[in-house]
Design a protein around this motif. Sequence first.
Motif, PDB file in Angstrom:
ATOM      1  N   LYS A  46      12.922   0.981  -4.590  1.00  0.00           N
ATOM      2  CA  LYS A  46      11.257   0.173  -5.528  1.00  0.00           C
ATOM      3  C   LYS A  46      12.177  -1.627  -5.549  1.00  0.00           C
ATOM      4  O   LYS A  46      11.379  -2.403  -4.819  1.00  0.00           O
ATOM      5  CB  LYS A  46      11.659   0.347  -6.457  1.00  0.00           C
ATOM      6  N   ARG A  49      11.855  -1.754  -1.445  1.00  0.00           N
ATOM      7  CA  ARG A  49      10.424  -2.518  -0.785  1.00  0.00           C
ATOM      8  C   ARG A  49       9.732  -3.895  -2.331  1.00  0.00           C
ATOM      9  O   ARG A  49       9.116  -4.864  -1.117  1.00  0.00           O
ATOM     10  CB  ARG A  49       9.998  -1.271  -1.572  1.00  0.00           C
ATOM     11  N   ASP A  50      10.356  -4.446  -2.763  1.00  0.00           N
ATOM     12  CA  ASP A  50      10.271  -5.049  -3.685  1.00  0.00           C
ATOM     13  C   ASP A  50      10.661  -6.757  -3.215  1.00  0.00           C
ATOM     14  O   ASP A  50       9.609  -7.597  -3.457  1.00  0.00           O
ATOM     15  CB  ASP A  50       9.938  -5.809  -5.827  1.00  0.00           C
ATOM     16  N   ARG A  53       8.400  -7.052   0.454  1.00  0.00           N
ATOM     17  CA  ARG A  53       7.126  -6.856   0.620  1.00  0.00           C
ATOM     18  C   ARG A  53       6.734  -7.926   0.463  1.00  0.00           C
ATOM     19  O   ARG A  53       5.806  -8.233   1.660  1.00  0.00           O
ATOM     20  CB  ARG A  53       6.110  -5.600  -0.192  1.00  0.00           C
ATOM     21  N   PRO A  54       7.011  -9.401  -0.491  1.00  0.00           N
ATOM     22  CA  PRO A  54       6.529 -10.175   0.213  1.00  0.00           C
ATOM     23  C   PRO A  54       6.948 -11.378   0.363  1.00  0.00           C
ATOM     24  O   PRO A  54       5.750 -12.058   1.125  1.00  0.00           O
ATOM     25  CB  PRO A  54       6.964 -10.589  -1.110  1.00  0.00           C
ATOM     26  N   ARG A  55       7.768 -10.549   1.349  1.00  0.00           N
ATOM     27  CA  ARG A  55       8.057 -11.134   3.057  1.00  0.00           C
ATOM     28  C   ARG A  55       7.542 -10.830   4.463  1.00  0.00           C
ATOM     29  O   ARG A  55       8.100 -10.300   5.178  1.00  0.00           O
ATOM     30  CB  ARG A  55       9.627 -11.248   3.517  1.00  0.00           C
ATOM     31  N   ALA A  56       6.218  -9.837   4.379  1.00  0.00           N
ATOM     32  CA  ALA A  56       5.605  -8.408   5.047  1.00  0.00           C
ATOM     33  C   ALA A  56       5.475 -10.056   6.235  1.00  0.00           C
ATOM     34  O   ALA A  56       5.693  -9.585   7.750  1.00  0.00           O
ATOM     35  CB  ALA A  56       4.522  -7.733   5.054  1.00  0.00           C
ATOM     36  N   THR A  60       6.663  -9.583  10.508  1.00  0.00           N
ATOM     37  CA  THR A  60       5.849  -8.786  11.343  1.00  0.00           C
ATOM     38  C   THR A  60       5.642  -9.690  12.276  1.00  0.00           C
ATOM     39  O   THR A  60       4.606  -9.646  12.613  1.00  0.00           O
ATOM     40  CB  THR A  60       4.950  -8.109  10.795  1.00  0.00           C
ATOM     41  N   LEU A  68       8.428  -4.578   8.974  1.00  0.00           N
ATOM     42  CA  LEU A  68       8.466  -4.799   7.525  1.00  0.00           C
ATOM     43  C   LEU A  68       9.816  -2.939   6.769  1.00  0.00           C
ATOM     44  O   LEU A  68      10.520  -2.943   7.052  1.00  0.00           O
ATOM     45  CB  LEU A  68       7.490  -4.223   6.736  1.00  0.00           C
ATOM     46  N   SER A  69       8.732  -1.576   7.652  1.00  0.00           N
ATOM     47  CA  SER A  69       9.599  -0.817   7.452  1.00  0.00           C
ATOM     48  C   SER A  69      11.210  -0.811   8.397  1.00  0.00           C
ATOM     49  O   SER A  69      12.028  -0.356   8.055  1.00  0.00           O
ATOM     50  CB  SER A  69       8.413   0.543   8.696  1.00  0.00           C
ATOM     51  N   ILE A  72      13.635  -2.627   5.830  1.00  0.00           N
ATOM     52  CA  ILE A  72      14.119  -1.614   4.408  1.00  0.00           C
ATOM     53  C   ILE A  72      14.333  -0.464   4.890  1.00  0.00           C
ATOM     54  O   ILE A  72      15.211  -0.383   3.791  1.00  0.00           O
ATOM     55  CB  ILE A  72      12.131  -1.441   4.106  1.00  0.00           C
TER      56      ILE A  72
END
Length: 110
Positions: A46, A49-50, A53-56, A60, A68-69, A72
């Motif tokens: 968590k 990811r938290d 995620r805001p930087r996705a 990308t 992103l993946s 992570i």
Amino acid sequence: MSDALALDAATLKELYATVLKTPGVRELIRSDVLSISAAPFSALDKRVRDGLRPRAGELTTGSGTTGLSPAITLVMLGARVVWNREKLTPEMYETIAALFRARGVTVPTV
């Protein structure tokens, strides 16, 4: 971990590629050595990811992107290596830790 979460997209991409090319890392990832029990793993997942995620969008798009993946996966790997450092040989731990340290990430010594 905050240092790793803050790495720019180009650095994450380069580090991801370098880590996966490091001898023994793929085998380590597939082994049970880096396992973490469910509750701590969930909390760690968590947090990572938290943090990413805001930087996705940044992760990308553009020429220096990793996605992103993979970002992570990379940060989780680094955290799991630190978490399980007693289970690793000092050489394997330092090999992976040095890759993160070289990019400005604070990683504890063995």
